[in-house]
Design a protein around this motif. Structure first.
Motif, PDB file in Angstrom:
ATOM      1  N   LYS A  87       0.995  -1.269   0.178  1.00  0.00           N
ATOM      2  CA  LYS A  87      -0.050  -0.032   0.048  1.00  0.00           C
ATOM      3  C   LYS A  87       0.882   1.428   0.149  1.00  0.00           C
ATOM      4  O   LYS A  87       0.241   2.427  -0.159  1.00  0.00           O
ATOM      5  CB  LYS A  87      -0.951  -0.036   1.251  1.00  0.00           C
ATOM      6  CG  LYS A  87      -1.844  -1.135   1.139  1.00  0.00           C
ATOM      7  CD  LYS A  87      -2.944  -1.159   2.492  1.00  0.00           C
ATOM      8  CE  LYS A  87      -3.744  -2.315   2.563  1.00  0.00           C
ATOM      9  NZ  LYS A  87      -4.403  -2.526   3.793  1.00  0.00           N
ATOM     10  N   GLY A  88       2.152   1.084   0.269  1.00  0.00           N
ATOM     11  CA  GLY A  88       2.814   2.303   0.146  1.00  0.00           C
ATOM     12  C   GLY A  88       4.315   1.951   0.714  1.00  0.00           C
ATOM     13  O   GLY A  88       4.527   0.833   1.180  1.00  0.00           O
ATOM     14  N   ARG A  89       5.235   3.015   0.578  1.00  0.00           N
ATOM     15  CA  ARG A  89       6.594   2.983   1.272  1.00  0.00           C
ATOM     16  C   ARG A  89       6.527   3.187   2.701  1.00  0.00           C
ATOM     17  O   ARG A  89       5.929   4.226   3.272  1.00  0.00           O
ATOM     18  CB  ARG A  89       7.562   3.970   0.583  1.00  0.00           C
ATOM     19  CG  ARG A  89       7.709   3.660  -1.009  1.00  0.00           C
ATOM     20  CD  ARG A  89       8.490   4.666  -1.637  1.00  0.00           C
ATOM     21  NE  ARG A  89       8.681   4.540  -3.081  1.00  0.00           N
ATOM     22  CZ  ARG A  89       9.849   3.773  -3.756  1.00  0.00           C
ATOM     23  NH1 ARG A  89      10.619   3.566  -2.631  1.00  0.00           N
ATOM     24  NH2 ARG A  89       9.739   3.414  -4.719  1.00  0.00           N
ATOM     25  N   TYR A  90       7.364   2.324   3.438  1.00  0.00           N
ATOM     26  CA  TYR A  90       7.405   2.339   4.927  1.00  0.00           C
ATOM     27  C   TYR A  90       8.813   2.343   5.163  1.00  0.00           C
ATOM     28  O   TYR A  90       9.795   1.623   4.895  1.00  0.00           O
ATOM     29  CB  TYR A  90       6.761   1.435   5.657  1.00  0.00           C
ATOM     30  CG  TYR A  90       5.175   1.376   5.570  1.00  0.00           C
ATOM     31  CD1 TYR A  90       4.567   1.596   6.902  1.00  0.00           C
ATOM     32  CD2 TYR A  90       4.395   1.388   4.581  1.00  0.00           C
ATOM     33  CE1 TYR A  90       3.167   1.937   6.904  1.00  0.00           C
ATOM     34  CE2 TYR A  90       2.996   1.397   4.581  1.00  0.00           C
ATOM     35  CZ  TYR A  90       2.563   1.509   6.019  1.00  0.00           C
ATOM     36  OH  TYR A  90       1.042   1.877   5.894  1.00  0.00           O
ATOM     37  N   SER A  91       9.360   3.348   6.375  1.00  0.00           N
ATOM     38  CA  SER A  91      10.540   3.087   7.105  1.00  0.00           C
ATOM     39  C   SER A  91      10.636   2.185   7.805  1.00  0.00           C
ATOM     40  O   SER A  91       9.401   1.611   8.334  1.00  0.00           O
ATOM     41  CB  SER A  91      11.100   4.340   7.406  1.00  0.00           C
ATOM     42  OG  SER A  91      10.161   4.878   8.381  1.00  0.00           O
ATOM     43  N   MET A  92      11.449   1.750   8.602  1.00  0.00           N
ATOM     44  CA  MET A  92      11.646   0.656   9.645  1.00  0.00           C
ATOM     45  C   MET A  92      10.929   0.979  10.819  1.00  0.00           C
ATOM     46  O   MET A  92      10.200   0.345  11.395  1.00  0.00           O
ATOM     47  CB  MET A  92      12.977   0.299   9.930  1.00  0.00           C
ATOM     48  CG  MET A  92      13.529  -0.537   8.960  1.00  0.00           C
ATOM     49  SD  MET A  92      12.997  -2.246   8.876  1.00  0.00           S
ATOM     50  CE  MET A  92      13.480  -2.762   7.264  1.00  0.00           C
ATOM     51  N   ILE A  93      10.955   2.455  11.083  1.00  0.00           N
ATOM     52  CA  ILE A  93      10.368   2.895  12.229  1.00  0.00           C
ATOM     53  C   ILE A  93       8.601   2.903  11.985  1.00  0.00           C
ATOM     54  O   ILE A  93       7.855   2.515  13.031  1.00  0.00           O
ATOM     55  CB  ILE A  93      10.576   4.556  12.564  1.00  0.00           C
ATOM     56  CG1 ILE A  93      12.097   4.660  12.826  1.00  0.00           C
ATOM     57  CG2 ILE A  93       9.761   5.139  13.561  1.00  0.00           C
ATOM     58  CD1 ILE A  93      12.613   6.176  12.785  1.00  0.00           C
ATOM     59  N   ARG A  94       8.392   3.202  10.914  1.00  0.00           N
ATOM     60  CA  ARG A  94       6.868   3.110  10.715  1.00  0.00           C
ATOM     61  C   ARG A  94       6.388   1.476  10.719  1.00  0.00           C
ATOM     62  O   ARG A  94       5.180   1.218  10.950  1.00  0.00           O
ATOM     63  CB  ARG A  94       6.392   3.763   9.144  1.00  0.00           C
ATOM     64  CG  ARG A  94       6.542   5.309   9.131  1.00  0.00           C
ATOM     65  CD  ARG A  94       6.078   5.717   8.070  1.00  0.00           C
ATOM     66  NE  ARG A  94       4.746   5.572   7.703  1.00  0.00           N
ATOM     67  CZ  ARG A  94       4.309   5.519   6.505  1.00  0.00           C
ATOM     68  NH1 ARG A  94       4.876   5.668   5.214  1.00  0.00           N
ATOM     69  NH2 ARG A  94       2.878   5.172   6.346  1.00  0.00           N
ATOM     70  N   LEU A  95       7.151   0.881  10.027  1.00  0.00           N
ATOM     71  CA  LEU A  95       6.857  -0.677  10.078  1.00  0.00           C
ATOM     72  C   LEU A  95       6.735  -1.256  11.560  1.00  0.00           C
ATOM     73  O   LEU A  95       5.944  -2.054  11.730  1.00  0.00           O
ATOM     74  CB  LEU A  95       7.810  -1.615   9.408  1.00  0.00           C
ATOM     75  CG  LEU A  95       7.858  -1.482   7.851  1.00  0.00           C
ATOM     76  CD1 LEU A  95       8.971  -1.988   7.238  1.00  0.00           C
ATOM     77  CD2 LEU A  95       6.523  -2.095   7.573  1.00  0.00           C
TER      78      LEU A  95
END
Length: 311
Positions: A87-95
């Motif tokens: 659904k989109g790009r995620y950084s490790m923090i957001r994951l």
């Protein structure tokens, strides 16, 4: 230069096959005249798609690719991450924050090593500038498997995928133990069948190893038969029957049924044969088999597309 955004490209690919997407990309590239090659590398999403396919082609040449792919998918959290990243790009923090909302508490290092890295290894996810996103291959596979989050509970992870191979074989037709021995190493087959049976993916014929009785081709009119012998003989179907079922069918005691069967055998009107064990898929097993078949077809499609790009 014509620009194509990444999200619409992936959305188009969900509705059409990768071959159609590549066909459209070729037509677009014909009318594209970038000032320098670096513009393609840095801005063109068609170039990025082709680059994804080149990388996937190298990965798929690994003889263990399919086994690694299936083992990667047999993990609920990886599948949840795959769905999220589609659904989109995620950084490790957001994951990490996303997993916390789902009730999973892991360090960013664990997420990267145990969950994201295996997805990258089999070409489902890419990481650029500390942000992760699914590849087109990952998006397409996610569409197939997103309703099978419990596949890791049904099939063992870190395996040689003998279970999947058995399920695929039984999807074609029921198999005897002896037939499966030609497909699965003998030393592993019993364990594989037990796992699949416990997971309710396969079932054994409830008439395994029973003695079945069949009619011979001999004309019963040539023999003098009692009324009961005639009834027993006429009740034997072409596909054979066990003595117990025959007794129930004719409403004759099992002891007397055996007696009449012996008489009919003596008159060469019947014969008996031991039926071997047979295994078949349950409803749940059939669903898994269909999923595996869809994955196989998808792999062929992407292998052909990747080969076209690299040749």
């Amino acid at each position: 230069m014509t620009k194509i955004r990444s999200r619409p490209l992936q959305a188009t690919q969900r509705k059409t096959g990768i071959a159609e997407v590549l066909g459209e990309a070729k037509e677009t590239c014909k009318d594209c005249h970038p000032l320098t090659p670096m513009i393609c590398v840095t801005r063109c999403n068609i170039w990025k798609l082709k680059n994804e396919l080149r990388k996937l082609d190298r990965k798929m040449k690994n003889p263990n690719f399919v086994t690694n792919l299936l083992n990667t998918l047999k993990n609920r959290r990886r599948l949840q991450l795959l769905e999220t990243l589609s659904k989109g790009r995620y950084s490790m923090i957001r994951l990490q924050q996303k997993l916390k909302k789902l009730g999973y508490y892991h360090s960013r290092r664990t997420i990267a090593k145990e969950y994201v890295a295996p997805l990258i290894e089999v070409g489902l996810v890419e990481e650029n500038h500390n942000n992760c996103h699914t590849t087109v291959f990952g998006c397409k596979l996610n569409e197939l498997i997103k309703d099978f989050n419990d596949i890791g509970q049904l099939l063992p992870p870190h395996s040689e995928c003998y279970e999947e191979k058995t399920v695929k074989a039984l999807f074609e037709s029921s198999k005897t133990y002896e037939e499966l021995e030609f497909l699965i190493p003998t030393e592993s087959l019993s364990r594989v069948l037990k796992r699949l049976h416990v997971a309710n993916l396969i079932t054994k014929d409830d008439q395994n190893n029973y003695i079945f009785y069949f009619k011979t081709r001999r004309d019963p009119q040539q023999e003098k038969l009692s009324p009961t012998e005639k009834r027993v003989h006429q009740s034997i179907p072409e596909e054979g029957i066990t003595a117990k079922k025959l007794a129930n069918k004719t409403n004759i005691s099992l002891r007397r049924t055996y007696k009449y069967l012996r008489k009919l055998r003596g008159k060469k009107l019947t014969f008996k044969r031991k039926r071997p064990k047979t295994y078949a898929l349950t409803k749940e097993g059939t669903q898994i088999a269909r999923l595996l078949e869809k994955i196989r077809v998808l792999l062929i499609e992407f292998a052909q597309a990747s080969a076209e790009i690299t040749t």
